[in-house]
Design a protein around this motif. Sequence first.
Motif, mmCIF file in Angstrom:
data_model
loop_
_atom_site.group_PDB
_atom_site.id
_atom_site.type_symbol
_atom_site.label_atom_id
_atom_site.label_comp_id
_atom_site.label_asym_id
_atom_site.label_seq_id
_atom_site.Cartn_x
_atom_site.Cartn_y
_atom_site.Cartn_z
ATOM 1 N N ASP A 34 0.833 -1.191 0.000
ATOM 2 C CA ASP A 34 0.000 0.000 0.000
ATOM 3 C C ASP A 34 0.861 1.231 0.000
ATOM 4 O O ASP A 34 0.838 2.037 0.909
ATOM 5 C CB ASP A 34 -0.952 -0.014 1.197
ATOM 6 C CG ASP A 34 -2.336 -0.441 0.753
ATOM 7 O OD1 ASP A 34 -2.665 -0.189 -0.416
ATOM 8 O OD2 ASP A 34 -3.059 -1.022 1.560
ATOM 9 N N SER A 35 1.655 1.315 -1.033
ATOM 10 C CA SER A 35 2.454 2.514 -1.191
ATOM 11 C C SER A 35 2.534 2.772 -2.676
ATOM 12 O O SER A 35 2.387 1.863 -3.475
ATOM 13 C CB SER A 35 3.840 2.303 -0.604
ATOM 14 O OG SER A 35 4.432 1.184 -1.198
ATOM 15 N N GLY A 36 2.748 4.013 -2.997
ATOM 16 C CA GLY A 36 2.806 4.322 -4.418
ATOM 17 C C GLY A 36 2.992 5.798 -4.644
ATOM 18 O O GLY A 36 3.339 6.539 -3.730
ATOM 19 N N LEU A 37 2.785 6.215 -5.878
ATOM 20 C CA LEU A 37 2.980 7.607 -6.254
ATOM 21 C C LEU A 37 1.651 8.336 -6.123
ATOM 22 O O LEU A 37 0.686 7.980 -6.792
ATOM 23 C CB LEU A 37 3.476 7.686 -7.698
ATOM 24 C CG LEU A 37 4.692 6.819 -8.042
ATOM 25 C CD1 LEU A 37 4.939 6.850 -9.532
ATOM 26 C CD2 LEU A 37 5.910 7.298 -7.301
ATOM 27 N N ASN A 38 1.608 9.317 -5.248
ATOM 28 C CA ASN A 38 0.390 10.095 -5.088
ATOM 29 C C ASN A 38 0.338 11.184 -6.144
ATOM 30 O O ASN A 38 1.305 11.897 -6.357
ATOM 31 C CB ASN A 38 0.349 10.745 -3.707
ATOM 32 C CG ASN A 38 -0.002 9.738 -2.635
ATOM 33 O OD1 ASN A 38 -0.695 8.761 -2.894
ATOM 34 N ND2 ASN A 38 0.497 9.969 -1.442
ATOM 35 N N ASN A 151 11.651 16.155 -5.745
ATOM 36 C CA ASN A 151 12.126 15.805 -4.415
ATOM 37 C C ASN A 151 13.580 16.198 -4.215
ATOM 38 O O ASN A 151 13.965 16.637 -3.132
ATOM 39 C CB ASN A 151 11.950 14.305 -4.157
ATOM 40 C CG ASN A 151 10.523 13.960 -3.776
ATOM 41 O OD1 ASN A 151 9.756 14.838 -3.396
ATOM 42 N ND2 ASN A 151 10.178 12.696 -3.897
ATOM 43 N N ASN A 173 8.577 14.518 5.217
ATOM 44 C CA ASN A 173 7.239 14.223 4.716
ATOM 45 C C ASN A 173 6.775 12.841 5.176
ATOM 46 O O ASN A 173 5.620 12.666 5.566
ATOM 47 C CB ASN A 173 7.252 14.304 3.183
ATOM 48 C CG ASN A 173 5.853 14.358 2.606
ATOM 49 O OD1 ASN A 173 4.986 15.006 3.190
ATOM 50 N ND2 ASN A 173 5.645 13.684 1.503
ATOM 51 N N ASN A 174 7.701 11.885 5.160
ATOM 52 C CA ASN A 174 7.349 10.552 5.645
ATOM 53 C C ASN A 174 6.982 10.588 7.122
ATOM 54 O O ASN A 174 6.035 9.924 7.546
ATOM 55 C CB ASN A 174 8.523 9.579 5.444
ATOM 56 C CG ASN A 174 8.653 9.160 4.006
ATOM 57 O OD1 ASN A 174 7.718 9.311 3.227
ATOM 58 N ND2 ASN A 174 9.809 8.645 3.646
ATOM 59 N N GLN A 177 3.583 11.961 7.583
ATOM 60 C CA GLN A 177 2.486 11.065 7.218
ATOM 61 C C GLN A 177 2.412 9.819 8.088
ATOM 62 O O GLN A 177 1.434 9.088 8.024
ATOM 63 C CB GLN A 177 2.643 10.645 5.765
ATOM 64 C CG GLN A 177 2.627 11.851 4.865
ATOM 65 C CD GLN A 177 2.238 11.537 3.463
ATOM 66 O OE1 GLN A 177 2.508 10.464 2.972
ATOM 67 N NE2 GLN A 177 1.598 12.468 2.809
ATOM 68 N N PRO A 179 1.452 7.695 10.957
ATOM 69 C CA PRO A 179 0.407 7.873 11.973
ATOM 70 C C PRO A 179 0.926 7.836 13.406
ATOM 71 O O PRO A 179 0.235 8.241 14.328
ATOM 72 C CB PRO A 179 -0.550 6.711 11.698
ATOM 73 C CG PRO A 179 0.132 5.795 10.759
ATOM 74 C CD PRO A 179 1.233 6.541 10.106
ATOM 75 N N GLU B 55 5.211 7.091 -1.533
ATOM 76 C CA GLU B 55 4.726 7.490 -0.218
ATOM 77 C C GLU B 55 3.789 6.413 0.268
ATOM 78 O O GLU B 55 3.024 5.849 -0.509
ATOM 79 C CB GLU B 55 3.963 8.815 -0.311
ATOM 80 C CG GLU B 55 4.858 10.002 -0.573
ATOM 81 C CD GLU B 55 4.050 11.267 -0.825
ATOM 82 O OE1 GLU B 55 3.069 11.503 -0.110
ATOM 83 O OE2 GLU B 55 4.398 11.999 -1.758
ATOM 84 N N ILE B 145 -5.534 10.410 -6.465
ATOM 85 C CA ILE B 145 -5.237 9.058 -6.904
ATOM 86 C C ILE B 145 -3.846 8.652 -6.437
ATOM 87 O O ILE B 145 -3.025 9.483 -6.055
ATOM 88 C CB ILE B 145 -5.347 8.893 -8.436
ATOM 89 C CG1 ILE B 145 -4.385 9.822 -9.150
ATOM 90 C CG2 ILE B 145 -6.756 9.111 -8.903
ATOM 91 C CD1 ILE B 145 -4.226 9.473 -10.600
ATOM 92 N N TYR B 147 -0.908 5.817 -7.723
ATOM 93 C CA TYR B 147 -0.484 4.701 -8.565
ATOM 94 C C TYR B 147 0.262 3.727 -7.673
ATOM 95 O O TYR B 147 1.394 3.999 -7.290
ATOM 96 C CB TYR B 147 0.444 5.173 -9.680
ATOM 97 C CG TYR B 147 -0.149 6.196 -10.618
ATOM 98 C CD1 TYR B 147 -1.062 5.805 -11.594
ATOM 99 C CD2 TYR B 147 0.216 7.529 -10.541
ATOM 100 C CE1 TYR B 147 -1.592 6.742 -12.464
ATOM 101 C CE2 TYR B 147 -0.317 8.471 -11.414
ATOM 102 C CZ TYR B 147 -1.211 8.063 -12.366
ATOM 103 O OH TYR B 147 -1.734 8.996 -13.220
ATOM 104 N N THR B 149 2.582 1.062 -6.458
ATOM 105 C CA THR B 149 3.778 0.454 -7.041
ATOM 106 C C THR B 149 4.517 -0.303 -5.962
ATOM 107 O O THR B 149 4.281 -0.110 -4.778
ATOM 108 C CB THR B 149 4.730 1.512 -7.604
ATOM 109 O OG1 THR B 149 5.085 2.387 -6.536
ATOM 110 C CG2 THR B 149 4.120 2.290 -8.727
#
Lengths: 212, 160
Positions: A34-38, A151, A173-174, A177, A179, B55, B145, B147, B149
């Motif tokens: 559950d991670s990716g490019l926002n 970045n 930033n990490n 985010q 929690p 992220e 959204i 993506y 990955t």
Amino acid sequence: MAKRSAPEVNAGSMADIAFLLLIFFLVTTDIATDSGLNRKLPPWEDKPDDTEVKIKQRNIFQITVNKKDQIQIKTRGDDKLTELKDLRAEIVAFLDNGGGQGEDACQYCQGDKHPESSDNFVKAVISLGNDRLTKYETYISVQNEVIAAYNELRNREFLKEYPNLNMNYVQANNMYQDPQTDQDEKDKLKEKLQVIKDRIPQIFSEAETKKS
Amino acid sequence: MSKFKKKKEGGLPPISTASLPDIVFMLLFFFMVATVIKEDNLKIENKLPFADQIEKLDKKKPISYIYAGKPSARFTNMGTEARIQLNDKFASAKDIKAFVAAERAALREDQIPKLIMALKVDEKANMGLIMDIKEELRKTNALKINYTTKKGDATSNAGR
């Protein structure tokens, strides 16, 4: 007569039972990614706007990924094909150029002030176009490089602005985010992140896909 | 001379396995805690591409998943072109509007603008399909959204 003690329960098979359960969970586990490019999509407009915003050509960095997954970039007045590994450096050079004069002058840029490249961070626009037959993996790689370039610059500015925090923009930033970070810390970080975000905003435009 | 000699003293004692169940239980608990039971049964191939500027998605925020990819071997009757999967069913781009509406209806009102659409798309899919999905999402005003990955080197995506 001595009381006979209760016989001990044989726990020898306990390990077998536990193993059985263990193997069941091992097999069914799917550690979630559950991670990716926002990203944020632009809102939909029914009618195309007549009031088009004029952007100077030198402030646009045009990336086009064609159906053969080749990356074409248009910057500094010329069109060329580029490799994925060179893309990040090209974007950084474009964003960091700082060619603006007078009120468009860029206070924080460290680029080589090429007259045909971007004025400052706020004016620079990255435009990404692709064909309907472009592979998703190539598109993701390009998106990744665009974010990486931003970045890189944001890290630089963050370290310069807050040298005693001992972390860069991405780490901050990490942490923001995460929690588990407490609210006080989050509020402080948010303010600092916003300063850098305002200094180097991500202005990203995705052209409608070309019909093939 | 007796036939039943007493065992000689001094040989290595057998290793105690009494703590084996404890060890196994520890592993078991780890996997029980780390396991996330899959939300959707995938009917498509879903090999995610790699990226390194990722992220993490906050699990506390509402997330909806849109899958896309080539139908897997069991569903060859659906063709070989990449398809969209919503919940447990194959869908077309037109169904996304209804899907987003249903996902929103299940949320508290203050959570609705925070809804993130996670696109889990197979790396071999064509962008045409993604563009259709994005267009539909824009029309329904679901603009956040992600993506999805895997973490890895993005330059290793192309040409594998």
